[in-house]
Design a protein around this motif. Structure first.
Motif, short mmCIF file in Angstrom:
data_model
loop_
_atom_site.label_atom_id
_atom_site.label_comp_id
_atom_site.label_asym_id
_atom_site.label_seq_id
_atom_site.Cartn_x
_atom_site.Cartn_y
_atom_site.Cartn_z
N THR A 7 0.82 -1.22 0.00
CA THR A 7 0.00 0.00 0.00
C THR A 7 0.85 1.26 0.00
O THR A 7 0.52 2.23 -0.68
N SER A 8 1.94 1.28 0.76
CA SER A 8 2.76 2.49 0.87
C SER A 8 3.28 2.93 -0.50
O SER A 8 3.30 4.13 -0.81
N THR A 9 3.68 1.98 -1.31
CA THR A 9 4.21 2.31 -2.63
C THR A 9 3.11 2.80 -3.56
O THR A 9 3.29 3.78 -4.30
N ALA A 10 1.97 2.14 -3.53
CA ALA A 10 0.85 2.56 -4.37
C ALA A 10 0.39 3.97 -4.00
O ALA A 10 0.10 4.79 -4.88
N LEU A 11 0.35 4.26 -2.71
CA LEU A 11 -0.08 5.59 -2.29
C LEU A 11 0.96 6.66 -2.59
O LEU A 11 0.60 7.80 -2.89
N ALA A 12 2.24 6.31 -2.55
CA ALA A 12 3.29 7.27 -2.93
C ALA A 12 3.12 7.67 -4.39
O ALA A 12 3.31 8.84 -4.76
N TRP A 13 2.73 6.72 -5.22
CA TRP A 13 2.47 7.01 -6.63
C TRP A 13 1.21 7.85 -6.78
O TRP A 13 1.19 8.84 -7.51
N ALA A 14 0.17 7.50 -6.05
CA ALA A 14 -1.12 8.18 -6.18
C ALA A 14 -1.07 9.62 -5.68
O ALA A 14 -1.69 10.51 -6.28
N HIS A 42 -7.02 -3.78 -1.47
CA HIS A 42 -8.12 -2.92 -1.90
C HIS A 42 -8.74 -2.17 -0.72
O HIS A 42 -9.06 -0.98 -0.82
N LEU A 43 -8.92 -2.87 0.39
CA LEU A 43 -9.47 -2.22 1.59
C LEU A 43 -8.54 -1.15 2.12
O LEU A 43 -8.99 -0.05 2.49
N GLU A 44 -7.25 -1.45 2.17
CA GLU A 44 -6.28 -0.47 2.67
C GLU A 44 -6.25 0.78 1.79
O GLU A 44 -6.29 1.91 2.31
N ILE A 45 -6.18 0.58 0.49
CA ILE A 45 -6.13 1.72 -0.44
C ILE A 45 -7.40 2.56 -0.32
O ILE A 45 -7.33 3.79 -0.17
N ALA A 46 -8.55 1.91 -0.39
CA ALA A 46 -9.81 2.65 -0.32
C ALA A 46 -9.95 3.37 1.01
O ALA A 46 -10.44 4.51 1.06
N ASN A 47 -9.51 2.75 2.09
CA ASN A 47 -9.62 3.38 3.41
C ASN A 47 -8.76 4.64 3.49
O ASN A 47 -9.23 5.68 3.96
N VAL A 48 -7.52 4.56 3.05
CA VAL A 48 -6.65 5.74 3.09
C VAL A 48 -7.23 6.86 2.24
O VAL A 48 -7.27 8.03 2.67
N ARG A 63 -10.26 10.80 -5.00
CA ARG A 63 -10.37 9.42 -4.51
C ARG A 63 -10.87 8.51 -5.63
O ARG A 63 -10.27 7.48 -5.92
N ASP A 64 -11.97 8.91 -6.25
CA ASP A 64 -12.59 8.08 -7.28
C ASP A 64 -11.69 7.92 -8.50
O ASP A 64 -11.58 6.82 -9.06
N ALA A 65 -11.02 8.98 -8.90
CA ALA A 65 -10.11 8.91 -10.06
C ALA A 65 -8.91 8.02 -9.75
O ALA A 65 -8.48 7.23 -10.61
N THR A 66 -8.40 8.12 -8.53
CA THR A 66 -7.26 7.28 -8.14
C THR A 66 -7.66 5.81 -8.13
O THR A 66 -6.93 4.96 -8.64
N LEU A 67 -8.82 5.51 -7.57
CA LEU A 67 -9.30 4.13 -7.56
C LEU A 67 -9.51 3.61 -8.99
O LEU A 67 -9.16 2.46 -9.29
N ALA A 68 -10.03 4.45 -9.84
CA ALA A 68 -10.23 4.05 -11.24
C ALA A 68 -8.89 3.79 -11.93
O ALA A 68 -8.76 2.82 -12.68
N GLN A 72 -7.16 -0.12 -13.27
CA GLN A 72 -6.73 -0.43 -14.64
C GLN A 72 -5.40 -1.17 -14.69
O GLN A 72 -5.02 -1.68 -15.74
N LEU A 73 -4.70 -1.23 -13.57
CA LEU A 73 -3.37 -1.84 -13.56
C LEU A 73 -3.46 -3.36 -13.45
O LEU A 73 -4.40 -3.89 -12.87
N PRO A 74 -2.47 -4.05 -14.01
CA PRO A 74 -2.46 -5.52 -13.95
C PRO A 74 -2.02 -6.03 -12.58
O PRO A 74 -0.88 -6.46 -12.37
N ILE A 75 -2.93 -5.95 -11.63
CA ILE A 75 -2.66 -6.35 -10.25
C ILE A 75 -3.51 -7.57 -9.92
O ILE A 75 -4.72 -7.57 -10.14
N ASP A 76 -2.85 -8.60 -9.41
CA ASP A 76 -3.53 -9.81 -8.98
C ASP A 76 -3.60 -9.84 -7.46
O ASP A 76 -2.60 -9.58 -6.78
#
Length: 136
Positions: A7-14, A42-48, A63-68, A72-76
């Motif tokens: 999550t920390s890396t994804a949020l640094a990007w966002a 998904h819960l962590e990202i949406a919560n932050v 928030r909504d644009a970041t989630l969208a 779109q990313l290839p994340i499993d």
């Protein structure tokens, strides 16, 4: 998949208008070969992002644009996170004094033998002790 993304890396990007070179490289790699995330991601990202709206750090539109964008990313999503919570992840949390949330990423990287992308200092230290390759 090429690595485990926390999550920390994804949020640094966002949250960054200009992500660091290292974060940009992680997301370039993600776009090319995908990544694995914990079942909690998904819960962590949406919560932050939602807490950011409530604290007026950013708008609901952000928030909504970041989630969208992230969707779109290839994340499993790893389907074993909850099965490991009371076993391997808990043992890692205890051993390294991590939150169970962070230990879930470490457990995933160990189980899948993948490098880990995290900016969290405690998780980085634990990953190094466990000899998990780091991307950042």
């Amino acid at each position: 998949m090429s690595f485990v993304l926390d999550t920390s890396t994804a949020l640094a990007w966002a949250y960054s208008d200009k992500p660091t070179h290292a974060v940009t490289q992680v997301f370039d790699r993600l776009a090319q070969s995908g990544a694995w995330v914990s079942g909690l991601w998904h819960l962590e990202i949406a919560n932050v992002l939602e807490m950011g709206v409530r604290r007026k750090r950013h708008s609901a539109q952000f928030r909504d644009a970041t989630l969208a964008d992230l969707a779109q990313l290839p994340i499993d999503v790893d389907g074993e996170t909850d099965h490991q919570a009371w076993g391997a992840a808990l043992r890692l949390a205890i051993c390294h004094e991590l939150t169970l949330y962070d230990a879930a990423y470490l457990e995933l990287a160990l189980r899948r033998n993948l490098p880990l992308a995290t900016l969290d200092a405690d998780l980085r230290r634990a990953a190094c002790t466990e000899k998990v390759k780091m991307l950042l």
